[in-house]
Scaffold this motif. Structure first.
Motif, PDB file in Angstrom:
ATOM      1  N   ALA A  66       0.716  -1.160   0.217  1.00 60.58           N
ATOM      2  CA  ALA A  66       0.032  -0.120   0.061  1.00 60.58           C
ATOM      3  C   ALA A  66       0.879   1.012   0.263  1.00 60.58           C
ATOM      4  CB  ALA A  66      -0.734  -0.064   1.412  1.00 60.58           C
ATOM      5  N   ILE A  67       1.913   1.219   0.500  1.00 57.29           N
ATOM      6  CA  ILE A  67       3.139   2.584   0.718  1.00 57.29           C
ATOM      7  C   ILE A  67       3.260   2.694  -0.356  1.00 57.29           C
ATOM      8  CG2 ILE A  67       5.470   3.627   1.928  1.00 57.29           C
ATOM      9  CD1 ILE A  67       4.159   1.645   4.389  1.00 57.29           C
ATOM     10  N   ARG A  68       4.280   1.475  -1.658  1.00 55.88           N
ATOM     11  CA  ARG A  68       4.569   1.349  -2.299  1.00 55.88           C
ATOM     12  C   ARG A  68       3.791   2.215  -3.358  1.00 55.88           C
ATOM     13  NH1 ARG A  68       3.854  -1.206  -6.675  1.00 55.88           N
ATOM     14  NH2 ARG A  68       2.680  -2.644  -5.768  1.00 55.88           N
ATOM     15  N   GLU A  69       2.217   1.531  -3.563  1.00 53.94           N
ATOM     16  CA  GLU A  69       1.284   2.191  -4.466  1.00 53.94           C
ATOM     17  C   GLU A  69       0.955   3.914  -3.787  1.00 53.94           C
ATOM     18  OE1 GLU A  69      -2.506  -0.228  -4.487  1.00 53.94           O
ATOM     19  OE2 GLU A  69      -1.069  -2.098  -5.426  1.00 53.94           O
ATOM     20  N   GLU A  70       1.177   3.840  -3.094  1.00 53.35           N
ATOM     21  CA  GLU A  70       0.547   5.373  -2.628  1.00 53.35           C
ATOM     22  C   GLU A  70       1.709   6.654  -2.933  1.00 53.35           C
ATOM     23  OE1 GLU A  70       0.829   8.980   0.174  1.00 53.35           O
ATOM     24  OE2 GLU A  70       2.380   7.503   0.282  1.00 53.35           O
ATOM     25  N   ARG A  71       2.855   5.906  -2.913  1.00 54.36           N
ATOM     26  CA  ARG A  71       4.296   6.409  -2.830  1.00 54.36           C
ATOM     27  C   ARG A  71       4.515   6.373  -4.845  1.00 54.36           C
ATOM     28  NH1 ARG A  71       7.420   5.995   2.241  1.00 54.36           N
ATOM     29  NH2 ARG A  71       4.897   7.341   3.188  1.00 54.36           N
ATOM     30  N   GLY A  72       3.785   5.957  -5.971  1.00 57.56           N
ATOM     31  CA  GLY A  72       3.964   5.486  -7.221  1.00 57.56           C
ATOM     32  C   GLY A  72       4.876   5.117  -7.328  1.00 57.56           C
ATOM     33  N   VAL A  73       5.697   3.864  -6.335  1.00 64.10           N
ATOM     34  CA  VAL A  73       6.688   3.192  -6.804  1.00 64.10           C
ATOM     35  C   VAL A  73       5.805   2.276  -7.509  1.00 64.10           C
ATOM     36  CG1 VAL A  73       8.598   2.699  -6.312  1.00 64.10           C
ATOM     37  CG2 VAL A  73       7.906   4.114  -5.408  1.00 64.10           C
ATOM     38  N   SER A  74       6.293   1.419  -8.650  1.00 64.69           N
ATOM     39  CA  SER A  74       6.108  -0.158  -9.407  1.00 64.69           C
ATOM     40  C   SER A  74       6.129  -1.221  -8.448  1.00 64.69           C
ATOM     41  CB  SER A  74       6.450   0.784 -11.084  1.00 64.69           C
ATOM     42  OG  SER A  74       7.371  -0.459 -11.260  1.00 64.69           O
ATOM     43  N   ASP A  87      14.040  -3.873  -8.424  1.00 61.54           N
ATOM     44  CA  ASP A  87      14.774  -4.057  -9.436  1.00 61.54           C
ATOM     45  C   ASP A  87      16.026  -3.025  -8.404  1.00 61.54           C
ATOM     46  OD1 ASP A  87      13.763  -4.867 -11.391  1.00 61.54           O
ATOM     47  OD2 ASP A  87      13.413  -2.328 -12.471  1.00 61.54           O
ATOM     48  N   LYS A  88      15.494  -1.543  -7.301  1.00 60.92           N
ATOM     49  CA  LYS A  88      16.033  -1.602  -6.380  1.00 60.92           C
ATOM     50  C   LYS A  88      16.614  -2.599  -4.973  1.00 60.92           C
ATOM     51  CE  LYS A  88      14.804   3.098  -6.406  1.00 60.92           C
ATOM     52  NZ  LYS A  88      15.650   3.539  -7.096  1.00 60.92           N
ATOM     53  N   ARG A  89      15.551  -3.435  -4.488  1.00 59.54           N
ATOM     54  CA  ARG A  89      15.948  -4.298  -4.015  1.00 59.54           C
ATOM     55  C   ARG A  89      17.021  -5.174  -4.541  1.00 59.54           C
ATOM     56  NH1 ARG A  89      13.631 -10.343  -3.074  1.00 59.54           N
ATOM     57  NH2 ARG A  89      14.397 -10.594  -1.819  1.00 59.54           N
ATOM     58  N   ARG A  90      16.627  -5.721  -5.440  1.00 57.59           N
ATOM     59  CA  ARG A  90      18.405  -6.614  -6.895  1.00 57.59           C
ATOM     60  C   ARG A  90      20.088  -5.678  -6.374  1.00 57.59           C
ATOM     61  NH1 ARG A  90      19.521  -6.017 -11.198  1.00 57.59           N
ATOM     62  NH2 ARG A  90      17.826  -4.867 -11.955  1.00 57.59           N
ATOM     63  N   GLN A  91      19.791  -4.294  -6.406  1.00 53.27           N
ATOM     64  CA  GLN A  91      20.452  -3.720  -6.830  1.00 53.27           C
ATOM     65  C   GLN A  91      20.751  -3.211  -5.143  1.00 53.27           C
ATOM     66  OE1 GLN A  91      19.227  -0.136  -8.195  1.00 53.27           O
ATOM     67  NE2 GLN A  91      18.752  -0.573 -10.727  1.00 53.27           N
ATOM     68  N   LYS A  92      20.602  -3.579  -4.073  1.00 54.41           N
ATOM     69  CA  LYS A  92      20.788  -3.344  -3.043  1.00 54.41           C
ATOM     70  C   LYS A  92      21.795  -4.308  -2.243  1.00 54.41           C
ATOM     71  CE  LYS A  92      20.673  -0.494   0.619  1.00 54.41           C
ATOM     72  NZ  LYS A  92      19.971   0.373   1.930  1.00 54.41           N
ATOM     73  N   ALA A  93      20.691  -6.026  -2.986  1.00 57.87           N
ATOM     74  CA  ALA A  93      21.871  -6.926  -2.525  1.00 57.87           C
ATOM     75  C   ALA A  93      23.185  -7.411  -3.615  1.00 57.87           C
ATOM     76  CB  ALA A  93      20.620  -7.859  -2.812  1.00 57.87           C
TER      77      ALA A  93
END
Length: 104
Positions: free
Chosen positions: A67-75, A81-87
């Motif tokens: 819900a937070i992701r959607e509310e902030r307009g993040v697909s 992708d961000k999770r993978r890059q950080k990993a």
């Protein structure tokens, strides 16, 4: 008898309350207020998970995160992708490494 809550709930909760013969009093949070309520809900759900460790509570945490992701307009793809890059840069949590200290 009245019971006070003043917290964000899942969309179907008012209907469930009505089916139980009670009357829910609600309003919709919007804009910054909605964002604040989502953050509060995340803290609530994380606390509940930490208290009992049940997978159902972990699912609630995930629901609020989406819900937070959607509310902030993040697909979902962008978040993945961000999770993978950080990993790739910093690793995951697979090895259970605990940093005790850094000596200088």
């Amino acid at each position: 008898m009245t019971e006070e809550f003043d917290k964000l709930v899942r969309d179907e909760v008012p209907r469930i309350i009505e089916q139980n013969g009670e009357t829910p009093i609600t309003h919709s949070a919007e804009g910054d207020k909605y964002s604040e309520r989502l953050d509060e809900k995340l803290a609530e759900e994380v606390t509940e998970y930490l208290e009992n460790g049940e997978v159902e509570e972990l699912a609630d945490v995930l629901e609020v995160l989406h819900a937070i992701r959607e509310e902030r307009g993040v697909s979902l793809e962008s978040l993945r992708d961000k999770r993978r890059q950080k990993a790739e840069r910093r690793g995951r949590f697979d090895e259970g490494i605990v940093l005790e200290r850094v000596e200088r």
